[in-house]
Design an enzyme around this catalytic site. Structure first.
Site, mmCIF file in Angstrom:
data_model
loop_
_atom_site.group_PDB
_atom_site.id
_atom_site.type_symbol
_atom_site.label_atom_id
_atom_site.label_comp_id
_atom_site.label_asym_id
_atom_site.label_seq_id
_atom_site.Cartn_x
_atom_site.Cartn_y
_atom_site.Cartn_z
ATOM 1 N N HIS A 1 4.647 -1.924 8.232
ATOM 2 C CA HIS A 1 3.718 -1.698 7.121
ATOM 3 C C HIS A 1 4.361 -2.013 5.770
ATOM 4 C CE1 HIS A 1 0.236 0.375 5.219
ATOM 5 N NE2 HIS A 1 1.136 0.653 4.274
ATOM 6 N N GLU A 2 5.521 -1.435 5.538
ATOM 7 C CA GLU A 2 6.180 -1.636 4.239
ATOM 8 C C GLU A 2 6.670 -3.063 4.064
ATOM 9 O OE1 GLU A 2 5.815 0.466 1.986
ATOM 10 O OE2 GLU A 2 5.043 2.060 3.283
ATOM 11 N N HIS B 1 3.921 -5.124 2.452
ATOM 12 C CA HIS B 1 3.905 -5.016 0.987
ATOM 13 C C HIS B 1 5.058 -5.820 0.379
ATOM 14 C CE1 HIS B 1 0.784 -2.033 1.105
ATOM 15 N NE2 HIS B 1 1.533 -1.094 1.675
#
Length: 452
Positions: free
Chosen positions: A19-20, A23
């Site tokens: 997920h990170e 980003h």
């Protein structure tokens, strides 16, 4: 317990990193300076810096989340020469892409996992009906033991797992459902199931059992392969390779029959006929010891069953596709899972589905440990499902989540200017309350399951 905790931490760390990284990767590609990439919160256990970009990479003590810290004038003063790399100075589409990248990468991770599984081969139970419970939806539709499920609605069912998923999706539609089956004689037929009856099954867990169908599984012979020292089986004189023929005058056709009988007779004498090396021993007495599980007393004798290596060979199917078809199947599976989660959440909001469909950290940890103990394939399937859940949940328009930020960006696009800081702060408070309430509800459901 330690294995379960370790499995949970590994699963969480992988999915947070995915997920990170979404980003992080998109921010870097769009020219935003990333100051820190952290997996976990709290005190840093490992810390290193990559040159020349200066990003600090951190693995922190509490593995329950992570974050990407970007250069942003709203958080700290930014040198004039770096203003062009500040997140808040980026065009709206760039900020939106960076925020959406986290959940999108979770969904892409699930697609990749399913693609790999479908190419390598997904082994599951054949979609053949073993038993049909009387007075159930399946019995009323005319299902028979031995029926092979071919399609449910328009969905092919090459394995029992696919059949379970198809029934789960179709049950939410509340419409009459045709299931194509191949009978034991080879003839294909349609079984029509009542949409009204299916629509009343709002609980997703154990859907097939409530419909009245169970998969066909092999009969395990009642042959003893292991005797536990000091337990009832040893005291009764049972030996390895003994076969239980009858118990209290009733024939024992399978190990499942024997286990069911023993569980029902804690502390009560059972008279057995036992076959040993071709000889029949009659009236062998055994008294199962008493064991308490979830407040219920059950019988136990301390014996293990013999299972042949090829026992499951005729009951398993390997579902495999070529690279392109596997990709299509993976995208379709991820899209269907995402849609199913949104529909179930929607039904919970309007009271048409129970909140017991929720799973909190305790249940997720338990399932992480269980799937890891089953093997690598089961564990990565679990990762794919949780990754889809994270992706879908984070895209909900709730302030504090990525979807909440995207909602603010949408409002900015509509009105031509950003929301005031006060309005965004109030939104964040509401979001925290909603998220906190959801977490408390999930914990409540978890503890309810633990306490029965």
């Amino acid at each position: 317990m330690l294995f379960t905790i370790a499995s949970f931490i590994v699963a969480l760390s992988i999915l947070i990193a995915v997920h990170e990284f979404g980003h992080f990767w998109v921010a870097r590609r769009l020219g935003v300076k990333v100051l820190r990439f952290s997996i976990g919160f709290g005190k840093a256990l490992l810390r290193w810096r990559r040159h020349p970009d200066g990003t600090e990479y951190v693995i922190a003590m509490i593995p329950l989340g992570g974050y990407v810290k970007m250069l942003d004038e709203r958080e700290e003063e930014v040198p004039e020469e770096l203003l062009g790399q500040s997140f808040n100075r980026q065009a709206l589409w760039k900020r939106s892409a960076i925020v959406a990248a986290g959940p999108v990468f979770n969904l892409l991770f699930a697609i990749f996992v399913y693609w790999a599984i479908f190419m390598v081969g997904d082994t599951g139970l054949k979609p053949v009906v073993g038993t049909v419970e009387p007075s159930t939806i399946a019995a009323e539709a005319g299902f028979q033991p031995g029926d092979e499920l071919l399609t449910i609605g328009a969905r092919p069912t090459p394995s029992w797992e696919r059949a379970v998923f198809a029934f789960t999706v179709e049950a939410l539609n509340g419409k009459d459902l045709e299931v194509r089956v191949r009978e034991e004689g080879g003839q294909e037929r349609g079984r029509l199931m009542s949409g009204k009856a299916l629509g009343e099954l709002t609980e997703v867990p154990d859907l097939l059992e409530r419909i009245g169908l169970t998969a066909k599984r092999p009969t395990i012979p009642p042959v003893i392969a292991e005797i536990v020292s000091g337990e009832s089986a040893e005291r009764a004189g049972l030996r390895v390779d003994d076969r239980i023929v009858t118990a209290d005058g009733a024939p024992i056709g399978s190990w499942q029959d024997w286990v069911a009988l023993v569980r029902e007779r804690p502390g009560q004498e059972i008279l057995m006929d036992v076959e040993r090396k071709g000889r029949l021993l009659t009236s062998v007495a055994i008294i199962p010891s008493v064991r308490e599980i979830d407040g219920e007393q059950i019988g136990r004798i301390g014996a293990g069953v013999y299972i042949a290596d090829d026992l499951m060979a005729d009951y398993l199917v390997d579902v495999r596709y070529g690279p392109l078809e596997a990709m299509g199947q993976a995208v379709g599976k991820t899209a269907e899972m995402s849609g199913l989660m949104l529909r179930v959440m929607g039904r919970m909001l309007i009271g048409e589905a129970s909140v017991h469909n929720l799973s909190g950290p305790i249940t997720i940890a338990e399932v992480a440990g269980r799937t890891a103990s089953y093997g690598f394939d089961s564990f990565v399937k679990f990762l794919a499902i949780v990754s889809i859940s994270l992706g879908v949940l984070n895209l909900l328009p709730i302030p504090v989540l990525d979807g909440g930020h995207l909602m603010f960006f949408f409002i900015e696009w509509v009105k031509g200017s950003p929301l005031s800081e006060h309005a965004q702060l109030q939104g964040q408070k509401v979001g925290l309350l909603l998220l906190g309430g959801l977490m408390m509800l999930a914990f409540y459901v978890d503890f309810s399951r633990l306490l029965g």
